[in-house]
Motif scaffolding. Structure first.
Motif, PDB file in Angstrom:
ATOM      1  N   GLU A 218       0.823  -1.216   0.000  1.00 42.02           N
ATOM      2  CA  GLU A 218       0.000   0.000   0.000  1.00 42.02           C
ATOM      3  C   GLU A 218       0.857   1.265   0.000  1.00 42.02           C
ATOM      4  O   GLU A 218       0.494   2.279  -0.561  1.00 42.02           O
ATOM      5  N   THR A 219       2.018   1.195   0.657  1.00 42.53           N
ATOM      6  CA  THR A 219       2.894   2.366   0.713  1.00 42.53           C
ATOM      7  C   THR A 219       3.935   2.329  -0.404  1.00 42.53           C
ATOM      8  O   THR A 219       4.988   2.938  -0.288  1.00 42.53           O
ATOM      9  N   GLN A 220       3.626   1.618  -1.465  1.00 42.44           N
ATOM     10  CA  GLN A 220       4.457   1.562  -2.679  1.00 42.44           C
ATOM     11  C   GLN A 220       5.856   1.037  -2.396  1.00 42.44           C
ATOM     12  O   GLN A 220       6.836   1.504  -2.967  1.00 42.44           O
ATOM     13  N   ARG A 242       8.367   4.632   5.067  1.00 41.61           N
ATOM     14  CA  ARG A 242       7.242   3.929   4.439  1.00 41.61           C
ATOM     15  C   ARG A 242       6.746   2.804   5.324  1.00 41.61           C
ATOM     16  O   ARG A 242       5.544   2.555   5.425  1.00 41.61           O
ATOM     17  N   ILE A 245       4.673   4.246   7.968  1.00 40.82           N
ATOM     18  CA  ILE A 245       3.354   4.640   7.468  1.00 40.82           C
ATOM     19  C   ILE A 245       2.488   3.397   7.282  1.00 40.82           C
ATOM     20  O   ILE A 245       1.303   3.394   7.623  1.00 40.82           O
ATOM     21  N   ALA A 246       3.094   2.321   6.775  1.00 38.19           N
ATOM     22  CA  ALA A 246       2.354   1.075   6.604  1.00 38.19           C
ATOM     23  C   ALA A 246       1.827   0.586   7.946  1.00 38.19           C
ATOM     24  O   ALA A 246       0.677   0.168   8.068  1.00 38.19           O
ATOM     25  N   ILE A 273       7.199  10.950   0.130  1.00 34.05           N
ATOM     26  CA  ILE A 273       6.482  10.511   1.326  1.00 34.05           C
ATOM     27  C   ILE A 273       5.216  11.361   1.513  1.00 34.05           C
ATOM     28  O   ILE A 273       4.158  10.845   1.861  1.00 34.05           O
ATOM     29  N   LEU A 276       2.607  10.311  -0.832  1.00 35.51           N
ATOM     30  CA  LEU A 276       2.067   9.038  -0.386  1.00 35.51           C
ATOM     31  C   LEU A 276       1.037   9.251   0.727  1.00 35.51           C
ATOM     32  O   LEU A 276      -0.085   8.732   0.662  1.00 35.51           O
ATOM     33  N   ILE A 277       1.389  10.039   1.738  1.00 31.69           N
ATOM     34  CA  ILE A 277       0.462  10.292   2.841  1.00 31.69           C
ATOM     35  C   ILE A 277      -0.800  10.948   2.298  1.00 31.69           C
ATOM     36  O   ILE A 277      -1.915  10.579   2.656  1.00 31.69           O
ATOM     37  N   LEU A 280      -2.964   8.369   0.302  1.00 33.71           N
ATOM     38  CA  LEU A 280      -3.620   7.402   1.178  1.00 33.71           C
ATOM     39  C   LEU A 280      -4.713   8.080   1.993  1.00 33.71           C
ATOM     40  O   LEU A 280      -5.784   7.525   2.213  1.00 33.71           O
TER      41      LEU A 280
END
Lengths: 406, 441
Positions: A218-220, A242, A245-246, A273, A276-277, A280
């Motif tokens: 999910e966090t690439q 990451r 975050i995951a 990052i 990404l945040i 998501l």
């Protein structure tokens, strides 16, 4: 007092939060009467300099403040947990405003619930991303085990169901259930090594691995299965963040506290990052409290911004309005201090002086000592946040209207 | 800028410090015998000049070698090869820069004279002392770089005592004068570093660096640990000192907005090499290297309106095995087939493919550009073969492969051989190491 429009429900309401610390010099008023709302699905930025109390405010949400020396001296954080919308089961429908979630009926005061209940919320409904992933990850455990912990703590039933072991009975069933809740004993581990139980244990492990790999993907993170076997020191700073975050998003929390998530990273990695945040957060409609000292970042990431100074919020408003027309002298000073191409060299508008001592602060504007626009009232009375427009409030006597309290 | 009209070529007469082809390699040791198995090429062939009174910004991501280079310039660590020269005259600089191959005996003697008189690791006696006095350093972490057991008067007075400049009450007065220059005062003389805030500690570090009235200060991320309002104070202080004392700064930082504000000229580094160098304004107006552009896009100025941030793909490759050709080609958005694609790129790409990397059993390299990849089974080799012909890999990489032969579980690959991309001039005093922009008029 705050610009809460009626239609935007708040997921958390902080009211008059006070967190103090006992020090040798006296009681340090680290957070001293902070009030704000985090609206459903928004990113609220909390900016300020070192020691202004922004991290303590963030940590108060999860009660991650060591007491003693910390003292939660007052106030409340009313949090409305959310449940999956029963109409659409998370897909997003008209009834839940496309969020796939709807607020539960109850409201929890995060500062007063028992420790057990707090423990259930941490990492599940409210998650946190810390500043330094090098310190927040356990160096002695592989990545996979650390992410798996979140599932074992909060999603045991789901793990068991995925492994089709929900109905497991007998001694092996008990041992598996204990393994899935991280309460397994040495005897359980020996028992599960026996041939009869080994297959079921590996089914549980592989179900868990699937969930962890999905959370990492999910966090690439490319090739999550390989990353799961690695230890934190084998990963770069960006990869570690990451993983953090995951971990934070593994249980799909309602509220995410991001405490300077990119400060320890390179600018190029930082941009990734943040993207990404942001992605998501938009997909899952998670509300985010984004704590940072970097104004240019906050401007790009947040919907609303609260500026903190010496334990108080001095200005709060929609990011666009606040950056276009900053009203508080401190906010203006902060913005002017950022070096830009236009500023002449050696002529940056530095704010003179330093942050005041927060031991027994006087009843006055905390910024008065450094403020260039100081007026008489500033040193004798304490300004309160007051609306200057429906989306913008400021705590400054210069902008106080007649008949206002404080 | 304070002196926007400064003529760069006129100032070139007076080189304060010249860095010529400096490399700094760190050995990788392994096993009980600590055998050297490789070299981390932290700095790999860097040349630039610093002129008297100017600020040179050195930017790049962490791990690009900028701090290592700063330490080499300050004489804190020795270069593996290449050299740093102090106070070269323009004529001597020209002699050094002339090709070494066709030197006559007199020219060689001339070079030896220059080396003895100006090369910082060959300096002896008086001239060595002179260099060390004139080149000072301020470190990023003011807490770690100030001795916690020493008082401020000891810390700031130390250089004066070591160089026998002052002692007794004279020393105290000199220290007070230095502290006053950096915005501190007599009341701070008998305090320990931990009694100061971060900004004040950095002021103490600056006072110490100023003690011997240097000509150059190497500033290694002097403000990155500070808050923005304190950073503004320190940057203003540095600018004032520069104006008053005609100081030169080598400003090592990763923060482009700071460097844009402070630096006259800019050097961008990537994986130990300079990718772009030139006047700050030129580079911000018209960056020639995609890496410089990516750095700028990743951290837009606060004033740049709502311009979105653009992230840079991928991670910095291992500096022990830097990529061929242009070192940035693995992450470059505009990479062409001529940018130096090699076997390692395929291996790096494989690392992110589940299953394929585990199936890889051997890589027999003829060179960096040609190799035979052996897989555990023919299916994996077929999968890679197909992937290398599809959109799964960058188009430029696909185009760079000129031989790709599948034989059972092995795959022969060959890329076009590409030399290292070097800096080429782009304008007055502006150079960049990129194939793409070089071809434009």
């Amino acid at each position: 007092m705050l610009d809460t429009s009626p239609q935007a429900a708040a997921i958390a309401e902080v009211r008059d939060l006070r967190v103090h610390f006992d020090t040798k010099r006296g009681r340090l008023h680290s957070v001293d009467g902070v009030s704000f709302d985090i609206r459903d699905g928004e990113t609220l930025g909390l900016v300020g300099e070192t020691g202004c109390g922004k991290s303590v405010t963030g940590r108060a949400f999860l009660r991650l403040i060591q007491t003693p020396p910390g003292i939660i001296a007052g106030g409340s954080i009313a949090y409305r947990p959310q449940e999956i919308c029963p109409t659409c089961t998370g897909a997003g429908c008209g009834a839940c405003g496309q969020s796939g979630r709807r607020p539960e009926e109850r409201t929890i005061d995060l500062l007063r619930i028992p420790d057990e209940e707090m423990r259930r919320l941490r990492g599940d409904r409210i998650a946190m991303i810390f500043q330094d992933p090098g310190k927040a990850l356990n160096p002695t455990l592989p990545i996979g085990a650390q992410v798996a912990e979140v599932f074992l703590q909060h999603r045991s039933a789901e793990v068991l169901a995925k492994a089709q072991l929900s109905g497991a009975v007998g001694w092996a069933g008990g041992a598996l259930r204990r393994m899935a809740t991280q309460t397994d004993t040495r005897t359980d581990r020996i028992a599960l090594a026996f041939p009869g139980a080994r297959a079921r244990r590996s089914a549980l492990q592989s179900a868990l691995d699937d969930m962890v790999a999905a959370a990492l993907a999910e966090t690439q993170i490319a090739n999550p299965r390989a990353v799961m076997r690695r230890y934190p020191h084998e990963l770069s700073g960006g990869m570690r963040q990451r993983v953090m975050i995951a971990q934070a998003l593994a249980c799909n929390p309602d509220l995410l506290i991001a405490d300077e998530p990119t400060t320890a990273l390179d600018v190029t990695v930082q941009a990734r990052i943040l993207e990404l945040i942001r992605a998501l957060q938009q997909r899952r409609r998670t509300s985010v409290l984004y704590i940072s000292h970097d104004l240019s970042l906050v401007r790009r990431v947040c919907d609303r911004v609260a500026v903190m100074y010496a334990g108080r919020i001095v200005e709060i408003g929609e990011a666009e309005a606040l950056f276009r027309d900053p009203r508080h002298p401190y906010t203006r000073g902060l913005l002017a201090a950022v070096p830009t191409a236009a500023a002449e060299r050696g002529a940056l508008a530095a704010i003179p002086g330093t942050v005041p001592e927060l031991v027994n602060p006087p009843a006055a504007c905390r910024f008065a000592g450094r403020c260039s626009a100081r007026i008489g009232t500033c040193t004798t009375a304490d300004p309160a946040l007051q609306e200057i427009s429906p989306v913008h409030s400021v705590a400054c006597f210069l902008h106080q209207t007649e008949g206002a309290p404080g | 800028m304070t002196q926007p009209s400064r003529d760069i070529r006129a100032a070139a007469e007076d080189l304060l410090l010249s860095v010529r082809d400096v490399t700094k390699h760190f050995p990788i040791k392994e096993g009980a015998l600590q055998r050297v198995v490789g070299q981390v090429r932290a700095v790999d062939g860097v040349s630039f000049d610093i002129r008297r009174g100017e600020t040179l910004g050195l930017v790049g991501e962490s791990g690009c070698g900028k701090s290592t280079l700063g330490r080499v310039v300050a004489g804190l660590s020795n270069a593996t090869s290449g050299a740093v020269y102090y106070e070269l005259s323009a004529a001597d600089a020209a002699r050094l820069d002339a090709p070494a191959a066709d030197r006559t005996a007199t020219q060689s003697a001339e070079i030896a004279r220059i080396e003895a008189a100006h090369r910082i690791d060959h300096l002896r006696g008086e001239s060595a002392i002179r260099f060390r006095r004139n080149c000072q350093m301020v470190f990023q972490d003011s807490f770690a770089s100030l001795n916690p057991r020493h008082l401020v008067i000891d810390i700031v007075g130390r250089p004066l005592r070591v160089y026998r400049e002052a002692s007794g009450s004279d020393l105290t007065e000199r220290v007070v004068a230095l502290l006053e220059q950096v915005g501190l005062g007599r009341q701070h003389l008998y305090r320990y570093p931990h009694q100061f805030s971060g900004g004040q500690r950095q002021r103490v570090s600056i006072a110490r660096a100023l003690a011997l009235d240097p000509a150059l200060i190497v500033l290694d991320e002097p403000t990155s640990a500070l808050d923005v309002s304190v950073q503004a104070q320190i940057l203003n202080l540095l600018s004032d000192l520069q104006r008053d004392r005609n100081l030169a700064y080598l400003f090592v930082t990763h923060d482009l907005s700071v460097v844009r504000h402070m630096a006259d000229r800019l050097v961008t580094m990537y994986l130990g090499r300079v990718v772009e160098a030139g006047p700050t304004r030129d580079i911000f107006d018209r960056a020639e290297h995609p890496y410089t552009r990516a750095l700028m896009a990743a951290k837009p100025d606060l004033a740049d309106g709502a311009a979105g941030m653009r992230a840079l793909e991928g991670v910095v490759p291992d500096p022990a095995r830097p990529p061929q050709g242009c070192r940035f080609h693995t992450r470059c958005e505009v990479a062409t087939p001529a940018c130096g694609w090699e076997v390692d790129d395929v291996v790096r790409w494989l690392e992110h493919r589940d299953g394929l990397f585990d199936a890889l059993t051997g890589v027999a390299r003829d060179s960096a550009f040609a190799a035979r990849l052996t897989f555990a089974d023919a299916a994996a080799a077929r999968r890679l073969d197909a992937a290398l012909r599809s959109d799964a890999v960058p188009a430029a990489m696909r185009a760079a492969i000129y031989r790709q032969e599948l034989r059972g579980p092995t795959l022969d690959l060959a890329f076009g051989r590409v030399p290292e991309v070097t800096l080429t001039p782009r304008g007055p005093d502006h150079a960049a190491a990129c194939l793409l922009t070089a071809q434009e008029p």
